[in-house]
Design an enzyme around this catalytic site. Structure first.
Site, PDB file in Angstrom:
ATOM      1  N   ILE A  95      14.874  -6.136  -9.854  1.00 35.80           N
ATOM      2  CA  ILE A  95      16.101  -5.578 -11.331  1.00 35.80           C
ATOM      3  C   ILE A  95      15.620  -4.601 -11.829  1.00 35.80           C
ATOM      4  CG2 ILE A  95      16.874  -6.929 -13.780  1.00 35.80           C
ATOM      5  CD1 ILE A  95      17.406  -9.341 -12.986  1.00 35.80           C
ATOM      6  N   CYS A 152     -19.968   3.916 -19.723  1.00 34.60           N
ATOM      7  CA  CYS A 152     -19.429   3.912 -21.481  1.00 34.60           C
ATOM      8  C   CYS A 152     -19.891   2.395 -22.243  1.00 34.60           C
ATOM      9  CB  CYS A 152     -18.290   3.511 -21.192  1.00 34.60           C
ATOM     10  SG  CYS A 152     -16.954   3.526 -22.081  1.00 34.60           S
ATOM     11  N   HIS A 191     -16.583   8.654 -17.764  1.00 34.72           N
ATOM     12  CA  HIS A 191     -16.583   8.222 -16.990  1.00 34.72           C
ATOM     13  C   HIS A 191     -16.638   8.563 -15.739  1.00 34.72           C
ATOM     14  CE1 HIS A 191     -14.616   4.234 -18.826  1.00 34.72           C
ATOM     15  NE2 HIS A 191     -14.521   5.073 -19.415  1.00 34.72           N
ATOM     16  N   GLU A 212     -16.432   8.143 -12.894  1.00 34.81           N
ATOM     17  CA  GLU A 212     -15.872   7.268 -11.181  1.00 34.81           C
ATOM     18  C   GLU A 212     -15.006   7.534 -10.725  1.00 34.81           C
ATOM     19  OE1 GLU A 212     -16.479   5.768 -14.379  1.00 34.81           O
ATOM     20  OE2 GLU A 212     -15.227   3.983 -14.716  1.00 34.81           O
ATOM     21  N   GLN A 259     -23.993   1.752 -23.703  1.00 33.15           N
ATOM     22  CA  GLN A 259     -23.635   1.315 -24.914  1.00 33.15           C
ATOM     23  C   GLN A 259     -24.764   0.227 -25.128  1.00 33.15           C
ATOM     24  OE1 GLN A 259     -20.098   0.973 -26.763  1.00 33.15           O
ATOM     25  NE2 GLN A 259     -19.453   3.214 -26.448  1.00 33.15           N
ATOM     26  N   THR A 308      11.791  -8.240  12.636  1.00 33.92           N
ATOM     27  CA  THR A 308      12.083  -7.681  12.241  1.00 33.92           C
ATOM     28  C   THR A 308      13.873  -7.635  10.683  1.00 33.92           C
ATOM     29  OG1 THR A 308      14.036  -7.045  13.872  1.00 33.92           O
ATOM     30  CG2 THR A 308      12.149  -6.262  14.062  1.00 33.92           C
ATOM     31  N   GLY A 342       0.221  -0.930   0.049  1.00 34.97           N
ATOM     32  CA  GLY A 342       0.434   0.050  -0.526  1.00 34.97           C
ATOM     33  C   GLY A 342       0.427   1.161  -0.195  1.00 34.97           C
TER      34      GLY A 342
HETATM   35  N1  GLN Z   1     -15.314  -0.438 -26.354  1.00 28.72           N
HETATM   36  C1  GLN Z   1     -15.907   0.168 -25.928  1.00 28.72           C
HETATM   37  C2  GLN Z   1     -15.728   1.828 -27.067  1.00 28.72           C
HETATM   38  O1  GLN Z   1     -14.628   0.780 -27.541  1.00 28.72           O
HETATM   39  C3  GLN Z   1     -16.396   0.689 -24.649  1.00 28.72           C
HETATM   40  C4  GLN Z   1     -15.180   1.481 -23.837  1.00 28.72           C
HETATM   41  C5  GLN Z   1     -15.371   1.535 -22.686  1.00 28.72           C
HETATM   42  O2  GLN Z   1     -16.630   0.932 -21.934  1.00 28.72           O
HETATM   43  N2  GLN Z   1     -14.652   1.819 -21.711  1.00 28.72           N
HETATM   44  O3  GLN Z   1     -16.486   2.812 -27.015  1.00 28.72           O
END
Ligand code: GLN
Length: 537
Positions: free
Chosen positions: A151, A384, A510, A512, A388, A191, A18
């Site tokens: 390495i 994303c 996205h 997130e 779709q 340790t 971490g």
């Molecule tokens: N595969 C899809 C695209 O390229 C969605 C990509 C994704 O979910 N980040 O448009």
């Protein structure tokens, strides 16, 4: 020019201790003490970036505003510090060698033999200092990926050695993060692994200034004394990092142990103010003491490795805390969803999130999950590829185009409601060529998306090649799925929604990536709010 100070974080004994969380926690405390801080990650692998890596290998690929495809640690940095990172915050061996070799081809080293020292190390040093020189930061924390002794880490450790020497002890220090394991049979903390790992570091000419020791049990004063004696540090510079209930506890734990204080002392900086973790602690308090609970189904094809969806699960934590709600994730493999079992697998969920992804593995399962959410009025967030799939599901099952699909999965499909973007048509190389980074979006006022953001102008991060095919926009809108977010320049559909559903939002971007402790993402907050409503029903 800014007099930037440098803190290097190396790791010893094992990986997965971490380092990223320790670096982010220290940065958070220094930020709270009044300094501008950023964190950089150096990754010793040879890929140029993790963009071409399978999530099973590396976890999520995190995307910055300026379109860098990066290590997921950068997500932690942003979530903790609440400031954006950039291309310069993630450097790989691939990038280092690529620039040195490009210079060699241009003839910039003409006459000289190009070598690891000084050419590769010079390039590493240049990359480390870019943020300090251009970014107006008081302190740059650089996390060296991998474990001392590997390495592939050697040129990085050598570069750190040179920089420590060039900058002097008041301007550059090393924190070494190690493991102090507990041997149950002996009933003792050991340790020796730390001693060995520090020796290994010293063989490369680097002496740690501070030891941060990961442990499952309290480290006694005696053990600290022993570690100090064998590792050339003062006892006060041995910092315990005990296992925490949540990563968000670590800044508080490091504050109690005084990590930020010893760092400031060594860098000869005073504390400009006392750390004020009020908002942070309010977030933790709500996270740990939820008043209700919802269960969200996360439908993806990489669910065996939860790190593949790191930013999504962290965004759930932020949004959960903001709703004082515990968010439990039910991990659902899209490949295992069939028409027969979909009801059973999704039964009882308060919300469904269909995750991003690439390629056709598990795609029909994702479409089934969308259908279930749409027909059963379950709050839905499609991200994303998830967005779709929502468009495809609607086109197939409501508009009756049974062959509607994306050209990503079926090149010559008859109704390509999702199509390769025009700008992608001549792209042949895979690395770094998607539509990446922040793009503007205009949000329609009368929409769930507007209700969440409370703004018509937003900017969100992208990573995709395919898009909503606008030839179908009119038909799809007439049937009830509305495009409520549009890129103002290109007309690309960024958001789709249903008006007659409790909460159904699909986003091409996205969200997130931009959720942080201090700014939980509005879409996630409203998604969880909707899930909570569903639960109460
Ligand atoms: N595969 C899809 C695209 O390229 C969605 C990509 C994704 O979910 N980040 O448009």
């Amino acid at each position: 020019m800014h007099d930037t100070k440098y803190v290097f974080v190396t790791g010893g004994v094992t990986s997965s201790l971490g380092k990223g969380i320790i670096a982010a926690s220290l940065a958070k405390l220094l930020q709270e003490r009044g300094y501008s801080v950023t964190i950089q990650k150096l990754d010793p692998y040879i890929n140029i970036d993790p963009g071409t890596l399978n999530p099973y290998e590396h976890g999520e690929c995190y995307v910055t505003d300026d379109g860098a495809e990066t290590d997921l640690d950068l997500g932690h940095y942003e979530r903790f510090l609440n400031i954006p990172t950039s291309q310069a915050n993630n450097v790989t061996t691939g990038k280092i060698y690529q620039s040195v070799i490009n210079k060699e081809r241009k003839g910039e080293f003409l006459g000289k033999t190009v070598q690891v020292i000084p050419h590769i190390t010079d390039e590493i040093k240049r990359r480390i200092q870019i943020l300090g020189e251009t970014g107006d930061y008081d302190i740059v924390i650089t996390e060296i990926g991998g474990t001392v002794g590997d390495i592939e880490s050697l040129p990085y450790v050598e570069s750190v050695r040179q920089l420590l020497w060039e900058k002097g002890p008041e301007n550059a220090i090393v924190i070494h993060l190690t493991l102090v394991p507990y041997l149950a049979a002996a009933g003792e903390l050991k340790t020796k692994p730390t001693q060995h790992s520090v020796k290994m570091l010293m063989q490369s000419g680097v002496s740690p200034d501070i030891l941060v020791c990961r442990t499952e049990h309290e480290i006694s004063e005696d053990i600290k004394r022993k570690l100090a004696l064998f590792c050339n540090v003062k006892k006060e510079d041995v910092i315990q990092s005990i296992d925490a209930e949540t990563i968000y506890d670590v800044p508080n734990l490091m504050f109690e142990e005084g990590l930020d204080k010893v760092v400031l002392e060594k860098l000869q900086l005073c504390s400009k103010k006392q750390p004020d973790l009020l908002v942070w602690n309010d977030f933790i308090q709500k996270h740990k003491n939820p008043t209700s609970e919802v269960e969200i189904g996360l439908i993806g094809k990489y669910v065996e490795l939860h790190d593949s969806y790191k930013s999504i699960t962290e965004a759930f934590i932020h949004a959960g805390s903001s709703n004082e709600t515990k968010v439990t994730v039910r991990w659902i493999h899209s490949e295992n969803l069939t028409p027969k079992n979909v009801e059973k697998k999704l039964e009882g969920l308060n919300g469904i999130l269909v995750a991003p992804g690439f390629g056709d593995r598990g795609i029909e399962g994702k479409i089934k999950a969308v259908k279930y959410a749409r027909e059963n009025n379950i709050p839905f967030l499609g991200i994303c590829l998830g967005m779709q799939m929502a468009v495809i599901e609607f086109s197939r099952n409501v508009l009756g185009m049974s062959d509607a699909f994306s050209t990503e999965m079926k090149k010559n499909c008859k109704n390509p409601v999702i199509n390769l973007m025009e700008s992608q048509k001549d792209v042949t190389e895979k690395g770094g060529t998607m539509r990446l980074g922040a793009w503007d979006c205009k949000v329609a006022k009368n929409s769930k998306t507007y209700d969440a953001y409370q703004s018509e102008q937003i900017s969100e991060r992208h990573r995709h090649r395919y898009e909503f095919n606008n030839e179908y926009l009119e038909a799809i809108e007439n049937a009830g799925m509305k495009a409520t977010g549009i890129n103002p320049k290109t007309g690309l559909v960024e958001v789709v929604e249903f008006a007659n559903h409790p909460w159904f939002v699909g986003v091409q971007y996205h969200p997130e990536y931009k959720s942080t402790v201090l700014n939980p993402h509005p879409l996630f907050v409203d998604f969880i709010k909707a899930a909570l409503k569903q639960f109460k029903k």
